[in-house]
Write a protein that holds these residues in place. Structure first.
Motif, PDB file in Angstrom:
ATOM      1  N   GLY A 118       0.804  -1.205   0.000  1.00  0.00           N
ATOM      2  CA  GLY A 118       0.000   0.000   0.000  1.00  0.00           C
ATOM      3  C   GLY A 118       0.848   1.272   0.000  1.00  0.00           C
ATOM      4  N   ARG A 119       2.149   1.144   0.215  1.00  0.00           N
ATOM      5  CA  ARG A 119       3.039   2.307   0.215  1.00  0.00           C
ATOM      6  C   ARG A 119       3.212   2.794  -1.232  1.00  0.00           C
ATOM      7  N   VAL A 120       2.748   3.992  -1.496  1.00  0.00           N
ATOM      8  CA  VAL A 120       2.885   4.556  -2.835  1.00  0.00           C
ATOM      9  C   VAL A 120       4.304   5.070  -3.048  1.00  0.00           C
ATOM     10  N   VAL A 121       4.929   4.638  -4.098  1.00  0.00           N
ATOM     11  CA  VAL A 121       6.220   5.188  -4.508  1.00  0.00           C
ATOM     12  C   VAL A 121       5.926   6.363  -5.439  1.00  0.00           C
ATOM     13  N   THR A 122       6.327   7.541  -5.023  1.00  0.00           N
ATOM     14  CA  THR A 122       5.946   8.774  -5.725  1.00  0.00           C
ATOM     15  C   THR A 122       7.040   9.197  -6.714  1.00  0.00           C
ATOM     16  N   VAL A 153      -0.133   6.072 -10.489  1.00  0.00           N
ATOM     17  CA  VAL A 153      -0.146   6.691 -11.815  1.00  0.00           C
ATOM     18  C   VAL A 153       0.779   7.899 -11.935  1.00  0.00           C
ATOM     19  N   PRO A 154       0.836   8.785 -10.938  1.00  0.00           N
ATOM     20  CA  PRO A 154       1.742   9.925 -11.109  1.00  0.00           C
ATOM     21  C   PRO A 154       3.195   9.491 -11.346  1.00  0.00           C
ATOM     22  N   ALA A 155       3.654   8.497 -10.600  1.00  0.00           N
ATOM     23  CA  ALA A 155       5.034   8.039 -10.800  1.00  0.00           C
ATOM     24  C   ALA A 155       5.183   7.343 -12.148  1.00  0.00           C
ATOM     25  N   ALA A 156       4.137   6.634 -12.533  1.00  0.00           N
ATOM     26  CA  ALA A 156       4.190   5.991 -13.847  1.00  0.00           C
ATOM     27  C   ALA A 156       4.281   7.051 -14.949  1.00  0.00           C
ATOM     28  N   ARG A 157       3.475   8.078 -14.811  1.00  0.00           N
ATOM     29  CA  ARG A 157       3.515   9.152 -15.817  1.00  0.00           C
ATOM     30  C   ARG A 157       4.866   9.870 -15.810  1.00  0.00           C
ATOM     31  N   TRP A 158       5.398  10.050 -14.636  1.00  0.00           N
ATOM     32  CA  TRP A 158       6.718  10.692 -14.520  1.00  0.00           C
ATOM     33  C   TRP A 158       7.750   9.886 -15.313  1.00  0.00           C
ATOM     34  N   LEU A 159       7.611   8.576 -15.268  1.00  0.00           N
ATOM     35  CA  LEU A 159       8.555   7.718 -15.993  1.00  0.00           C
ATOM     36  C   LEU A 159       8.272   7.695 -17.490  1.00  0.00           C
ATOM     37  N   VAL A 206       1.400  -0.078  -6.914  1.00  0.00           N
ATOM     38  CA  VAL A 206       0.973  -0.230  -5.524  1.00  0.00           C
ATOM     39  C   VAL A 206      -0.372  -0.957  -5.438  1.00  0.00           C
ATOM     40  N   LEU A 207      -0.460  -1.874  -4.502  1.00  0.00           N
ATOM     41  CA  LEU A 207      -1.696  -2.632  -4.280  1.00  0.00           C
ATOM     42  C   LEU A 207      -1.976  -2.685  -2.791  1.00  0.00           C
ATOM     43  N   PRO A 208      -3.179  -2.405  -2.349  1.00  0.00           N
ATOM     44  CA  PRO A 208      -4.262  -1.876  -3.186  1.00  0.00           C
ATOM     45  C   PRO A 208      -3.994  -0.434  -3.556  1.00  0.00           C
ATOM     46  N   ASN A 209      -4.638  -0.003  -4.625  1.00  0.00           N
ATOM     47  CA  ASN A 209      -4.480   1.380  -5.030  1.00  0.00           C
ATOM     48  C   ASN A 209      -5.102   2.280  -3.956  1.00  0.00           C
ATOM     49  N   PRO A 210      -4.449   3.390  -3.669  1.00  0.00           N
ATOM     50  CA  PRO A 210      -5.016   4.276  -2.632  1.00  0.00           C
ATOM     51  C   PRO A 210      -6.410   4.786  -2.995  1.00  0.00           C
ATOM     52  N   GLN A 235     -10.093   2.527  -8.226  1.00  0.00           N
ATOM     53  CA  GLN A 235      -9.174   2.256  -9.315  1.00  0.00           C
ATOM     54  C   GLN A 235      -8.547   0.871  -9.179  1.00  0.00           C
ATOM     55  N   SER A 236      -8.654   0.093 -10.209  1.00  0.00           N
ATOM     56  CA  SER A 236      -8.013  -1.218 -10.242  1.00  0.00           C
ATOM     57  C   SER A 236      -6.903  -1.201 -11.296  1.00  0.00           C
ATOM     58  N   LEU A 237      -5.674  -1.329 -10.861  1.00  0.00           N
ATOM     59  CA  LEU A 237      -4.532  -1.461 -11.756  1.00  0.00           C
ATOM     60  C   LEU A 237      -4.410  -0.337 -12.795  1.00  0.00           C
ATOM     61  N   PRO A 238      -4.555   0.906 -12.351  1.00  0.00           N
ATOM     62  CA  PRO A 238      -4.493   2.016 -13.313  1.00  0.00           C
ATOM     63  C   PRO A 238      -3.104   2.202 -13.936  1.00  0.00           C
ATOM     64  N   VAL A 239      -2.061   1.767 -13.250  1.00  0.00           N
ATOM     65  CA  VAL A 239      -0.728   1.891 -13.847  1.00  0.00           C
ATOM     66  C   VAL A 239      -0.610   0.976 -15.065  1.00  0.00           C
ATOM     67  N   HIS A 240      -1.225  -0.203 -14.960  1.00  0.00           N
ATOM     68  CA  HIS A 240      -1.241  -1.080 -16.133  1.00  0.00           C
ATOM     69  C   HIS A 240      -1.928  -0.383 -17.303  1.00  0.00           C
TER      70      HIS A 240
END
Lengths: 297, 297, 297, 297
Positions: free
Chosen positions: C161-165, C210-216, C233-237, C241-246
């Protein structure tokens, strides 16, 4: 036939069907004569992705889509067909030992020894059982007896590790006299947890131990079924023994085991004698098969 | 029930079993009363790696070894067990449509339309058929009739592309009157090539066309079986039609199809009326199932 | 190329490889020039029956024996061969998404929309992905960067659950400037639980949102890998949203995801820049593939 | 290291990787230094349902749909997710030996004897190879040589049964001196029939016999690849020998075999020396793995 049930196969060196040799046209007719109402009880659970299985030997049932209506219609149109025939077809990845099934005699050995003195080293091939496979099991149409022991301890079901003894079975049989050629189904009440609480269903189970198995095979039963995953009590009270009932029934006595049965309706209606019909699909070399046994009354 | 066989399901909007609604306790009893000798004819082939299948929708039957006696004994010894119980267990990769099997009603569509007006888009899910799957087929215990048309052209079997007509069936039926609830098995002689000459078996087949199928469904049959892979004539004489008998029987009439039957022994003994028993394993969502039908006399 | 990383594919309507278009011979040469020691770090776990998978979409890896030395030698002797050649061959029942693997662009959709505006209804066929399948992923030989965020919270790994920003990633990148064509591997420390504590591994995971994904993706990365099962991150905060980075990476940005990586050795040796090589087997239509990426230094 | 290539493993009793012990950081660096253009040749075919396989030991590649976007979106909506993430996931039923693949050392035995004197009876378990499985093959990054013998008989390819001799290989090598640690790829021209004319592809093949294999292993090659299904000539000119090159290379010399390669582009561009990269996915206990080798120049 001599010696049936004494743990010595006695139908000749070429025999592959064990106690099923006892299934005669006469017994078949007698069993069919038990049917007076024309009602069929379905004794099987539905097998799906939620079916319990005990790793590592039992494995999951997986269904995936191979062909579907949309694509098959598209393809057939490209081939000039105009009737929009849509096919739906799946691939099944499965084992015979998940869900309601019957064990083939070659499923279990005592060391290298399989039923009728056959050597596992000879019989177990890359394509499965060269002998004693499920394709050799004849149609089973015979008298079935329900021995309902679920309430013996005062509850709705017996607890895991509870040994069902010969006395328990005799008590449950009541007036019913087990005869050669019968199939005996034992209800422990454990079936209620199938697909409903798999963790519990798999953590252990009530069932017969070797003395009760011998008591049954000595009387000439063709198969023993139960509403649990292994027929026999788990864990075995003797911690040095792993699945000894399987060894006795399959490898010694040539008596089939039927597992994960659904017996609640029979019990509810207090049906104890019936015509049992079990027709195992002939999957070559398989050590068991999914089945849908019925009890006719 | 009204309208059975007219291509309009008539057992209500929730119905999933079609013509199997005709299977009553009375018919079951009547069928069982046909049994006088207690003999069971096995109507199935053994399904193994040599079973024919028609790509792309039919797919191979593959059996591989998951657990074998040597390893399971070793493992159990390491866990402290001393009784050397050896287990043999396979993985099966298969489809319901290779070998002797019955088709579920949801196996075929007419465009998006499945049996009883259901939409394939709703019913076909990732886990198979949400409705009309094989688990809904009730035990089939009813009168069976053998219509033997194999010799109609003077040989031991009919040729591929040979349409079996209503007249052919009527002729083969002779005195037998088809009644609602019956299962009709058609013998074309083609079964001799199953696993014996797969190239020939798959290159085409004799069988019924839609008129003969309608002639049967109109009379209230519950299922139609045949000793070929598709029941129906292949290729269809109308080059714009792909498997129209499947569409009529399954999607319109709610009548099951039984394929790859072994009918030689029945024919040899001139058995034309019998108690037919077919018990499909309840594999959730599957579009068919391997079965082992028997004819009791 | 324009607009890469803005969530709009920009390599033309026929493009199937997304950000992998950035992989040029020049970048390949530059990446290879990073290799000075000739040491290869293996970034993959062994995939076996103990590999974790998240039901229902991830499924088990099953290996069973198809051919073994004893039987193949026997068979070859029967055919007249005298050199006792024993073959061992298995059947694998598996999915691309269990174990260390790469996702194909067609693995995820936003509604009906796949990468490059393709319609899932068109692309997803009975034989898998008609476009955007794993066979279209080119060999990935490019610069890899390790962003090690495992210790950010003071421990050896981040919690589920820890979001990597984006800030976390920027901090971990330090002096390394992400450039178009790079593959970024993120270490959360979660990989220690792979096959060691599957319950924990699957109950959730630290990862990017998603923000970190977009940053990349904005910086032109070709793929994002992580030492967890989903990169994100799972679960998404956001519980809606289910698997929005995918969705963002695969369907919008055309950036591949690499999952279940083994990154401990890289981290131990503080290797942060390397030549990343990942060669996905071309399994037609598959939505991913098991891989064995290596980091060369 | 002593004795490499003399058919006696010489890397100690615990060795599981054979000639791959020759792969050193120095050779890796030397191979990478061969890369001057940054171009990667893909040496693999796409593996799909049309991939040829030789029954009975080779088996089909089957892909079916496990999860699709429609159903996964529906399910996630029911769970309260609003972002309509659709997943596409397949089940793969496959073997490592169909399509472009590498053989593990444990794939073949001479009687009971596997590579390094290991006993097949010990090594081959229900879960595959306990040792010598594909997961032990290190990343292969070394110099590759193309020996193009396709035109030796004046045509575009050699005929089935045509033995490729040591002299043929020496002739094709020209100035290239095979060195310890090299991977040699042999082009016979046979690859043109892969998936294009499977009947022909499988009816036999040109390839090396044992003398040529020994000629190669004696020079310390790490792997031998070919554009056919077995590397070696089929049928073997000695009718008593079945797959003796497999026995020599895998079980004696510890040299891997790479099969069903796609070598046409290399040949077209007359590329004979390159950096060969082959990264086998670590599927525990498997006797091979699908791979996607590349040749970098």
């Amino acid at each position: 036939m001599t010696g049936c049930g004494h743990g010595h196969a006695s139908w000749g060196p070429a025999d592959q069907i064990g106690a099923a040799n006892l299934l005669t046209p006469e017994l078949r007719l007698a069993a069919l004569r038990l049917v007076t109402q024309g009602h069929a009880y379905d004794l099987s659970h539905v097998t799906g992705a939620d079916a319990p299985f005990m790793a590592p030997n039992q494995t999951p049932f997986l269904l995936s889509l191979w062909a579907t209506w949309r694509d098959t219609i598209r393809r057939r149109r490209r081939h000039g067909f105009t009737n929009d025939a849509g096919s739906n077809v799946e691939r099944l990845e499965m084992t015979a030992h998940t869900g309601t099934h019957i064990d083939a005699l070659g499923h279990f050995s005592i060391g290298d020894r399989l039923y009728n003195g056959l050597s596992a080293a000879d019989v177990v091939t890359d394509r499965g059982l060269d002998r004693l496979g499920i394709e050799h099991v004849p149609p089973i149409i015979t008298r079935g007896l329900l021995l309902d022991v679920a309430g013996l301890d005062g509850g709705a079901f017996l607890e895991p590790g509870r040994v069902v003894t010969p006395d328990d079975l005799a008590c449950a049989a009541g007036d019913s006299v087990i005869s050669p050629g019968d199939v005996v189904l034992i209800r422990t009440g454990w079936g209620r947890f199938f697909a409903a609480d798999n963790t519990r269903y798999l953590a252990g189970e009530p069932g017969i131990d070797v003395p009760a198995a011998r008591w049954l095979t000595r009387q000439g039963v063709v198969a023993i079924g139960c509403d649990n995953m292994a027929v026999e009590v788990l864990p075995n009270p003797d911690p040095t023994q792993s699945l000894p009932v399987h060894q006795h029934a399959l490898a010694e006595a040539g008596v089939h085991l039927i597992e994960n049965l659904a017996l609640e309706e029979l019990a509810r209606d207090r049906v104890t004698r019936f015509c049992l019909i079990l027709l195992a699909p002939k999957l070559r070399g398989a050590t068991g098969a999914p089945v849908r046994p019925v009890a006719l009354i």
